[in-house]
Design a protein around this motif. Structure first.
Motif, PDB file in Angstrom:
ATOM      1  N   ASP A   1       0.725  -1.146   0.022  1.00  0.00           N
ATOM      2  CA  ASP A   1      -0.037   0.048  -0.017  1.00  0.00           C
ATOM      3  C   ASP A   1       0.751   1.378   0.063  1.00  0.00           C
ATOM      4  OD1 ASP A   1      -2.632  -1.331  -0.059  1.00  0.00           O
ATOM      5  OD2 ASP A   1      -2.381  -1.808   2.089  1.00  0.00           O
ATOM      6  N   ARG A   2       1.963   1.103   0.606  1.00  0.00           N
ATOM      7  CA  ARG A   2       2.909   2.303   0.531  1.00  0.00           C
ATOM      8  C   ARG A   2       4.212   1.852  -0.030  1.00  0.00           C
ATOM      9  NH1 ARG A   2       3.404   6.363   5.148  1.00  0.00           N
ATOM     10  NH2 ARG A   2       4.309   7.627   3.388  1.00  0.00           N
TER      11      ARG A   2
ATOM     12  N   ALA B   1       3.807   2.952  -9.484  1.00  0.00           N
ATOM     13  CA  ALA B   1       2.553   3.437  -9.194  1.00  0.00           C
ATOM     14  C   ALA B   1       1.420   2.813 -10.402  1.00  0.00           C
ATOM     15  CB  ALA B   1       2.302   5.029  -9.416  1.00  0.00           C
TER      16      ALA B   1
ATOM     17  N   GLN C   1       0.336   4.197  -2.615  1.00  0.00           N
ATOM     18  CA  GLN C   1       0.801   5.452  -2.523  1.00  0.00           C
ATOM     19  C   GLN C   1       2.399   5.378  -2.632  1.00  0.00           C
ATOM     20  OE1 GLN C   1      -0.405   8.255   0.381  1.00  0.00           O
ATOM     21  NE2 GLN C   1       1.746   8.619   0.820  1.00  0.00           N
TER      22      GLN C   1
ATOM     23  N   ASP D   1       5.998   7.364  -2.475  1.00  0.00           N
ATOM     24  CA  ASP D   1       6.777   8.520  -2.287  1.00  0.00           C
ATOM     25  C   ASP D   1       8.069   8.459  -2.979  1.00  0.00           C
ATOM     26  OD1 ASP D   1       4.965   9.544  -0.544  1.00  0.00           O
ATOM     27  OD2 ASP D   1       6.017   8.965   1.293  1.00  0.00           O
TER      28      ASP D   1
ATOM     29  N   GLU E   1      -1.908  12.542  -7.698  1.00  0.00           N
ATOM     30  CA  GLU E   1      -2.636  12.078  -6.454  1.00  0.00           C
ATOM     31  C   GLU E   1      -1.825  10.971  -5.815  1.00  0.00           C
ATOM     32  OE1 GLU E   1      -5.058  14.113  -5.347  1.00  0.00           O
ATOM     33  OE2 GLU E   1      -4.594  15.398  -6.914  1.00  0.00           O
ATOM     34  N   ARG E   2      -1.177  10.341  -6.480  1.00  0.00           N
ATOM     35  CA  ARG E   2      -0.429   9.085  -6.087  1.00  0.00           C
ATOM     36  C   ARG E   2       1.044   8.758  -6.049  1.00  0.00           C
ATOM     37  NH1 ARG E   2      -1.935   4.856  -9.406  1.00  0.00           N
ATOM     38  NH2 ARG E   2      -0.921   3.550  -7.598  1.00  0.00           N
TER      39      ARG E   2
ATOM     40  N   PHE F   1       4.397  11.424  -4.851  1.00  0.00           N
ATOM     41  CA  PHE F   1       4.787  12.483  -4.316  1.00  0.00           C
ATOM     42  C   PHE F   1       6.276  12.731  -4.131  1.00  0.00           C
ATOM     43  CE2 PHE F   1       0.927  10.633  -2.612  1.00  0.00           C
ATOM     44  CZ  PHE F   1      -0.111  11.695  -2.848  1.00  0.00           C
TER      45      PHE F   1
ATOM     46  N   TYR G   1       6.576   2.148   5.232  1.00  0.00           N
ATOM     47  CA  TYR G   1       6.687   1.726   3.820  1.00  0.00           C
ATOM     48  C   TYR G   1       6.419   0.283   3.966  1.00  0.00           C
ATOM     49  CZ  TYR G   1       8.049   6.459   3.057  1.00  0.00           C
ATOM     50  OH  TYR G   1       8.037   7.667   2.722  1.00  0.00           O
TER      51      TYR G   1
END
Length: 313
Positions: free
Chosen positions: A136-137, A153, A160, A162, A185-186, A188, A202
């Motif tokens: 998920d991260r 992504a 999400q 980073d 939006e996903r 960053f 993460y």
């Protein structure tokens, strides 16, 4: 070298794409350019430059090979060839674009040209090594152009991501690519020195960090001199960044989190430094090596030996 006389001859006599490709491939072979930034074929390098000049896609009708070119189009192609040969500028920097995981990315000399074998893992959604539905991260550490973050992504639609880097110049390119792919939006972009300031947790940290050792850096072909040294060099054995990452990563990983890192030729230094650590070294169908995986439990279990080596390394 492409001397002025040859440049003038080419501009005066080349008439069709077929002419340009024949001349260009001969020049590249004769000049001994290094191929390592997206292609291993001289003809493909010429084709990429010519299609860029003509603003045509890769699947252009082959009948175009015998179309007549405008003098300005021939001149533009010859000028790019001259830079490729005389200045040893890699093709993606000349066209401003590189492909990774089947996706196009803006690139320039602020970032490395995408070429990591990690692409195969992303395309497989990290299976069978990880359950993609439980990721998920994600953190793409040392993101550069953002290619790994953006490809993750696309592959992990629920995640999400980073995308961190110490270089503000690199992050500017990353932001442009995030916008190009409509992923604001996903994905960053974040400025960070290693893991400092990144809290996570993460499920996956993936990184293509600086890992070139001093010997390899000194012997690199001229083409690599156009890439930012900050993204390549990492001390005498290439592991300065990785040592720090191995110690700090567990605090940023979720309970079942995983770390995947590319270290290239410096894999030999890792195996010599930590023979007791059960690194999983991936094998790739399309070539490439030096990518390992450790989970959070393994990182914690061997943290003391990483710390000892960090002090003496």
């Amino acid at each position: 070298m492409i001397e002025p006389r040859e440049q003038d001859q080419a501009q005066a006599t080349l008439r069709t794409p077929r002419d340009c490709l024949r001349w260009g491939e001969s020049v590249l072979r004769r000049s001994g350019v290094f191929l390592g930034h997206g292609t291993d074929d001289h003809g493909d390098e010429c084709l990429a430059l010519l299609l860029h000049v003509l603003a045509l896609p890769l699947d252009t009708d082959p009948r175009m090979l015998d179309a007549r070119l405008l003098p300005d189009e021939v001149s533009a192609f010859v000028a790019l060839m001259k830079r490729r040969v005389n200045e040893r500028v890699p093709v993606p920097y000349l066209t401003g674009e590189a492909w990774f995981c089947g996706l196009p990315f803006l690139v320039d000399e602020r970032v490395l040209i995408p070429r990591s074998p990690i692409a195969e893992l992303i395309e497989a959604r990290f299976q069978p090594f990880l359950d993609p539905d439980r990721i998920d991260r994600v953190l793409d550490l040392c993101t550069g152009s953002g290619c790994i973050a953006i490809a993750c992504a696309h592959a992990l639609e629920q995640a999400q991501v980073d995308a961190s880097d110490i270089s503000e110049d690199a992050l500017a390119v990353c932001r442009a690519n995030v916008q190009r792919h409509g992923l604001e939006e996903r994905v960053f972009p974040l400025r960070a020195d290693g893991l400092d300031g990144l809290t996570g947790p993460y499920d996956l940290i993936v990184s293509n960090p600086p890992y070139v050792d001093a010997e390899d850096l000194a012997a690199m072909p001229d083409e690599y001199r156009h890439e930012p040294e900050l993204a390549l060099a990492s001390g005498v054995d290439g592991l300065d960044f990785t040592r720090r990452l191995l110690i700090e990563a567990p605090e940023r990983l979720s309970e079942d989190g995983v770390l995947i890192v590319e270290v290239g030729n410096s894999d030999r230094h890792m195996m010599a430094a930590w023979p007791e650590v059960p690194f999983l070294w991936f094998e790739f169908e399309r070539g490439g090596h030096g990518v390992f995986m450790l989970d959070r439990r393994q990182l914690i279990e061997h943290r003391d030996c990483f710390k000892r080596d960090h002090v003496t390394g």
